[in-house]
Design a protein around this motif. Structure first.
Motif, mmCIF file in Angstrom:
data_model
loop_
_atom_site.group_PDB
_atom_site.id
_atom_site.type_symbol
_atom_site.label_atom_id
_atom_site.label_comp_id
_atom_site.label_asym_id
_atom_site.label_seq_id
_atom_site.Cartn_x
_atom_site.Cartn_y
_atom_site.Cartn_z
ATOM 1 N N VAL A 162 -14.038 26.135 19.929
ATOM 2 C CA VAL A 162 -15.398 26.444 19.487
ATOM 3 C C VAL A 162 -15.719 27.905 19.767
ATOM 4 O O VAL A 162 -16.217 28.635 18.893
ATOM 5 N N ILE A 184 -25.484 22.049 22.482
ATOM 6 C CA ILE A 184 -24.370 21.123 22.313
ATOM 7 C C ILE A 184 -23.042 21.869 22.238
ATOM 8 O O ILE A 184 -22.003 21.363 22.691
ATOM 9 N N LEU A 185 -23.057 23.077 21.687
ATOM 10 C CA LEU A 185 -21.817 23.851 21.576
ATOM 11 C C LEU A 185 -21.402 24.426 22.920
ATOM 12 O O LEU A 185 -20.211 24.639 23.167
ATOM 13 N N MET A 189 -18.980 22.372 24.609
ATOM 14 C CA MET A 189 -17.747 22.141 23.856
ATOM 15 C C MET A 189 -16.962 23.427 23.639
ATOM 16 O O MET A 189 -16.064 23.469 22.804
ATOM 17 N N LEU A 239 -14.019 18.211 16.410
ATOM 18 C CA LEU A 239 -15.463 17.980 16.396
ATOM 19 C C LEU A 239 -15.836 17.008 15.284
ATOM 20 O O LEU A 239 -15.138 16.887 14.272
ATOM 21 N N SER A 240 -16.968 16.339 15.457
ATOM 22 C CA SER A 240 -17.504 15.497 14.389
ATOM 23 C C SER A 240 -18.022 16.374 13.253
ATOM 24 O O SER A 240 -18.152 17.600 13.391
ATOM 25 N N GLU A 250 -21.141 18.219 14.346
ATOM 26 C CA GLU A 250 -20.825 19.298 15.288
ATOM 27 C C GLU A 250 -20.183 20.474 14.559
ATOM 28 O O GLU A 250 -20.478 21.639 14.870
ATOM 29 N N GLN A 251 -19.335 20.185 13.571
ATOM 30 C CA GLN A 251 -18.745 21.271 12.779
ATOM 31 C C GLN A 251 -19.819 22.001 11.977
ATOM 32 O O GLN A 251 -19.743 23.233 11.817
ATOM 33 N N MET A 277 -22.956 22.429 12.857
ATOM 34 C CA MET A 277 -23.636 23.307 13.803
ATOM 35 C C MET A 277 -22.779 24.525 14.131
ATOM 36 O O MET A 277 -23.284 25.650 14.236
ATOM 37 N N LEU A 278 -21.466 24.311 14.268
ATOM 38 C CA LEU A 278 -20.570 25.415 14.589
ATOM 39 C C LEU A 278 -20.528 26.440 13.465
ATOM 40 O O LEU A 278 -20.558 27.652 13.720
ATOM 41 N N ILE A 308 -27.714 12.563 12.730
ATOM 42 C CA ILE A 308 -27.245 13.948 12.789
ATOM 43 C C ILE A 308 -28.060 14.816 11.831
ATOM 44 O O ILE A 308 -28.359 15.980 12.126
#
Length: 251
Positions: free
Chosen positions: A111, A140-141, A144, A152-153, A156-157, A159-160, A186
């Motif tokens: 990440v 959250i990042l 991680m 990542l889900s 989550e991806q 958000m990244l 989400i």
């Protein structure tokens, strides 16, 4: 902004400086024309939702702005600078940050590596978005940072990729279908994140099919149909306009 003709794009709010101006854009894929004289304005600090059904031309509009689908005719200006004919990497350095629909993380990198890869100064040298600020806005990042992005889900991806784009300190963020393919819980978190960025003054143009997702996060809306922007108003104006929502956004 009140429209005198219900299907015509409304002008930008006179009190807001236009950051992005798209005028009379024609875009083709081979012999097939996808955008037809498309016009769109995004004011500084606005969150504009570009709404339309699948295939209406939303992603092509973003690719044209970013230089990935060069227009045959028309203008794209960012803070008065013409971008048509400019190389894609120069468009990015001019201040356009693009979050694609398919996210495109670097799966074998962590990440934090993904965030660092995206880091650069803004067009005026600003480095307002640092790792520390990203981890503050995207907690959250922070937990991680050493995890491989490919593990990542989907949420989550998403958000990244948004965070990685912000690390480039853009003047304008293009968000292509940020709620697509995500679980409802989400989607709520992504909506909260976009609302937070709006409150921070980030200028966003967001392509979406999901009107309800946009109602609480956008300040303005533009509706695209068959490659043409057919309506432009505040988000409250769209919410009240059943004719437009029934005609162009109902499934």
């Amino acid at each position: 902004m009140t429209l005198t003709e219900p299907h015509a794009p409304a002008p930008a709010d006179a009190t807001t400086r236009a950051l992005l101006e798209v005028e009379a854009l024609d875009v083709y894929y081979g012999a097939s024309q996808v955008l037809f004289g498309l016009g769109l304005t995004v004011g500084e600090g606005e969150t504009v939702a570009l709404l339309g059904r699948n295939g209406a031309g939303k992603s092509t509009t973003f690719k044209a702005i970013a230089g990935l689908a060069p227009p045959r005719r028309g203008a794209v200006r960012l803070a008065g600078r013409e971008l048509v004919g400019v190389a894609t990497h120069h468009i990015a350095r001019a201040g356009i940050g693009y979050v694609p629909e398919d996210r495109q993380v670097f799966p074998e990198h962590s990440v934090e590596d993904n965030l660092t890869i995206g880091a650069k100064a803004g067009p005026k040298g600003a480095r307002d978005w640092t790792l520390e600020r990203i981890y503050d806005v995207f907690p959250i990042l922070a937990g991680m940072r050493t995890r491989m992005a490919g593990r990542l889900s989907g949420g989550e991806q998403q958000m990244l990729t948004i965070a990685r784009t912000l690390m480039g300190n853009p003047d304008l963020v293009l968000l292509d279908e940020p709620s697509e393919g995500l679980a409802p819980i989400i989607v709520v978190e992504i909506a909260k994140l976009i609302a937070t960025l709006r409150e921070m003054g980030v200028t966003i143009l967001m392509a979406e099919q999901n009107m309800h997702f946009c109602l609480d996060v956008a300040t303005h809306a533009a509706v695209i149909d068959k490659g043409v922007v057919v309506y432009r108003d505040t988000i409250d104006g769209l919410r009240a306009n059943r004719e437009i929502t029934d005609r162009y956004l109902s499934i």
